[in-house]
Design a protein around this motif. Structure first.
Motif, mmCIF file in Angstrom:
data_model
loop_
_atom_site.group_PDB
_atom_site.id
_atom_site.type_symbol
_atom_site.label_atom_id
_atom_site.label_comp_id
_atom_site.label_asym_id
_atom_site.label_seq_id
_atom_site.Cartn_x
_atom_site.Cartn_y
_atom_site.Cartn_z
ATOM 1 N N PHE A 25 24.974 36.400 39.671
ATOM 2 C CA PHE A 25 24.087 36.011 40.786
ATOM 3 C C PHE A 25 23.323 37.174 41.394
ATOM 4 O O PHE A 25 22.588 36.990 42.368
ATOM 5 C CB PHE A 25 24.877 35.266 41.870
ATOM 6 N N PHE A 39 26.901 41.397 49.258
ATOM 7 C CA PHE A 39 28.081 42.154 48.807
ATOM 8 C C PHE A 39 29.338 41.335 49.047
ATOM 9 O O PHE A 39 29.342 40.416 49.878
ATOM 10 C CB PHE A 39 28.178 43.515 49.520
ATOM 11 N N GLN A 69 38.399 37.747 51.576
ATOM 12 C CA GLN A 69 37.176 38.523 51.296
ATOM 13 C C GLN A 69 36.238 38.484 52.486
ATOM 14 O O GLN A 69 36.302 37.555 53.300
ATOM 15 C CB GLN A 69 36.417 37.892 50.119
ATOM 16 N N ALA A 96 37.040 41.493 40.859
ATOM 17 C CA ALA A 96 35.901 41.645 39.970
ATOM 18 C C ALA A 96 35.819 40.558 38.907
ATOM 19 O O ALA A 96 35.114 40.711 37.938
ATOM 20 C CB ALA A 96 35.982 43.018 39.319
ATOM 21 N N LEU A 97 36.523 39.459 39.133
ATOM 22 C CA LEU A 97 36.532 38.390 38.140
ATOM 23 C C LEU A 97 35.125 37.966 37.735
ATOM 24 O O LEU A 97 34.839 37.692 36.589
ATOM 25 C CB LEU A 97 37.287 37.191 38.727
ATOM 26 N N GLY A 102 31.823 44.781 45.328
ATOM 27 C CA GLY A 102 30.772 44.446 44.375
ATOM 28 C C GLY A 102 29.544 44.002 45.159
ATOM 29 O O GLY A 102 29.677 43.414 46.237
ATOM 30 N N CYS A 103 28.354 44.284 44.636
ATOM 31 C CA CYS A 103 27.140 43.924 45.388
ATOM 32 C C CYS A 103 25.921 43.930 44.477
ATOM 33 O O CYS A 103 26.012 44.321 43.311
ATOM 34 C CB CYS A 103 26.921 44.911 46.529
HETATM 35 N N1 PHE Z 1 31.721 37.410 44.618
HETATM 36 C C1 PHE Z 1 31.946 38.613 43.848
HETATM 37 C C2 PHE Z 1 33.437 38.670 43.465
HETATM 38 O O1 PHE Z 1 34.247 38.124 44.175
HETATM 39 C C3 PHE Z 1 31.543 39.868 44.640
HETATM 40 C C4 PHE Z 1 30.057 39.923 44.931
HETATM 41 C C5 PHE Z 1 29.546 39.348 46.084
HETATM 42 C C6 PHE Z 1 29.197 40.539 44.038
HETATM 43 C C7 PHE Z 1 28.171 39.396 46.338
HETATM 44 C C8 PHE Z 1 27.837 40.595 44.289
HETATM 45 C C9 PHE Z 1 27.319 40.034 45.454
HETATM 46 O O2 PHE Z 1 33.801 39.245 42.458
#
Ligand code: PHE
Length: 487
Positions: A268, A346, A191, A18-19, A288-289
């Protein structure tokens, strides 16, 4: 000294995932770390580093270390029979079997071998990550130099794939983040990223009378939607995204799964959420999404690229013709197929899910070359419910060796720098680094910290001498590289 019981905390694992959810105003502390690490790095002479066959010149921003670079190219998610590969196969199959395009082919295309070396622009700018965001600091990400870094998330490729015209894709890959050392944190993890774009026609195709429904408007940004989205588009997208992810979670964890959505922030996406699932009585954050910021889909760089290209070929020079340039550029932009779409994305951490699904107690085990670990998964059908047996590969049987290290810290010392240094000296032989004492001398105002380092081999017991050699090296390098003074 008695061995501490190291329990891994699921929420800690997610902390790393969640960085990117931190808002810019939450970055103050880390900005100090920016400069501490930066000045340490500045003293190093320029060198070449080779990553995946390409050579890069180091500079004041370089903070990748050999132990991390060793991991690049290992691609555990592609290793047959590896638990991360089994999980990847399950996720891929889920998307292949449930989502089709109009020719009945799988809708989502899969990318699982994109190089983790990316530009800062790909990792941050293309995703609207603010200049002062915590994730950009030298103490949080691995930089090759001021232009290139090891990606901190698979979202780094989203803009490029959308720009290339894709409207549904999954990206599997290794990601790199500087963090604390313990049983649930490792500087490299994996991921899966998913993204899907919808045109107006696609999004409203299931609505009985879609005549008056629009994707876009010039409105106000609200908690539920972006300024350029209509409320009906935002709400339908939210439904599409959440049901896609709930179905995936049910497929992985079984039916009857309790889930809950929590609102959050990513630079984003807006709105943004995290999904939590109830597993063995506890709520666990699994991903996260959110709805992609429309600015990312607008793909402005395409316009820029077209204009530069046309200028370079000196096709149009006069004032009048500049107008034509814009029209050509815009037309090309539209053919990228993203400007008239709306999208969701996501990101999900694979280790985190695999530890939960297969009962794997220590994140270092994923890197184990030892057959005791891998043989429990090899040859398994990805659908077979596997539970990792500690007895067969006794993680906790080999006793740990615990050594403390106390030192005076210089101004702007970064804890992550110390964790990273220990990981670099000891690799997989360190299980945990923990700050156990932190005080300021009342008269001199100097600050002292004491770290407890837990050394533990996963395949044998360490001798005290072996551990002492590592511990002394840590002390020596901390003095030389981080400017600490051992007490
Ligand atoms: N890229 C984010 C993370 O690594 C996760 C995420 C991906 C959030 C796509 C929203 C949309 O923390």
């Amino acid at each position: 000294m008695a061995a501490p019981i190291v329990r891994f905390n699921f929420l800690h694992v997610y902390h790393r995932l969640a960085l990117f959810k931190h808002r810019p105003h939450e970055t103050f502390v880390t900005l100090c770390q920016f400069y501490s690490s930066e000045s340490a790095a500045r003293q190093k002479p320029e060198q070449n580093i080779t990553v995946l066959g390409n050579t890069y010149k180091t500079d004041s921003w370089t903070n990748v270390r050999p132990k991390i670079l060793e991991k690049v190219g290992k691609n555990l998610h592609l290793k047959k029979g590896h638990p991360l590969n089994l999980l990847k196969t399950r996720i891929e199959k889920h998307f292949y079997e449930n989502y089709f395009n109009r020719w009945r082919n799988p809708l989502f295309s899969v990318y699982d071998n994109i190089s983790p070396v990316v530009t800062l622009e790909q990792n941050f700018d293309s995703l609207l990550v603010p200049e002062d965001h915590i994730s950009r600091s030298l103490s949080d990400s691995y930089y090759i130099n001021t232009k290139y870094m090891l990606r901190a998330h698979t979202s780094a490729h989203e803009h490029d794939l959308i720009k290339s015209g894709l409207d549904a894709f999954l990206i599997f890959g290794d990601v790199y983040r500087r963090d604390h050392v313990d049983a649930s944190h490792y500087p490299v993890f994996h991921q899966v990223e998913g993204a899907r774009l919808f045109t107006e026609h696609q999004l409203f195709s299931k609505v009985r009378d879609p005549t008056n429904l629009k994707l876009f408007e010039e409105g106000r940004r609200e908690p539920t939607k972006q300024e350029s989205h209509t409320l009906e588009a935002a709400k339908l997208m939210e439904f599409e995204l959440k049901s896609t992810l709930e179905n995936l979670a049910a497929d992985l964890f079984g039916k009857g799964l309790e889930t809950k959505w929590v609102e959050t922030y990513f630079p984003f996406t807006h709105p943004s959420w995290e999904l939590e699932v109830k597993f063995q009585g506890e709520w666990l954050e699994v991903l996260g999404c959110g709805i992609l910021e429309q600015q990312i889909l607008k793909s402005e760089s395409i316009v820029k690229q077209c204009v530069t290209l046309i200028y370079r070929h000196k096709i149009f020079i006069s004032y009048f013709k500049i107008d034509c340039v814009w029209q050509v550029a815009l037309a090309m932009c539209y053919t990228a197929g993203a400007v008239d779409s709306i999208g969701w994305a996501f990101g999900l951490g694979l280790e985190r899910l695999a530890m939960t699904l297969y009962d794997i107690p220590d994140i270092r085990l994923f890197w184990s070359e030892d057959s005791g670990f891998l043989s429990q998964f090899e040859g398994s059908d990805h659908l077979k419910p596997i539970k990792y047996k500690e007895g067969a590969h006794p993680v906790s049987k080999f006793s740990p060796c615990i050594n403390d290290l106390s030192f005076w810290i210089p101004e702007n010392f970064s804890e992550n720098d110390f964790h990273d240094l220990v990981r670099n000296v000891c690799g997989e032989y360190v299980e945990q680094v923990k700050l156990i004492d932190d005080f300021k001398h009342p008269k001199t105002k100097r600050q002292s910290q004491c770290y407890r380092i837990v050394y533990r081999h996963m395949e044998k017991s360490f001798t005290k001498e072996e551990v002492n050699v590592m511990h002394e090296k840590v002390a020596k390098l901390a003095t030389e590289e981080l400017g600490v003074e051992i007490r």
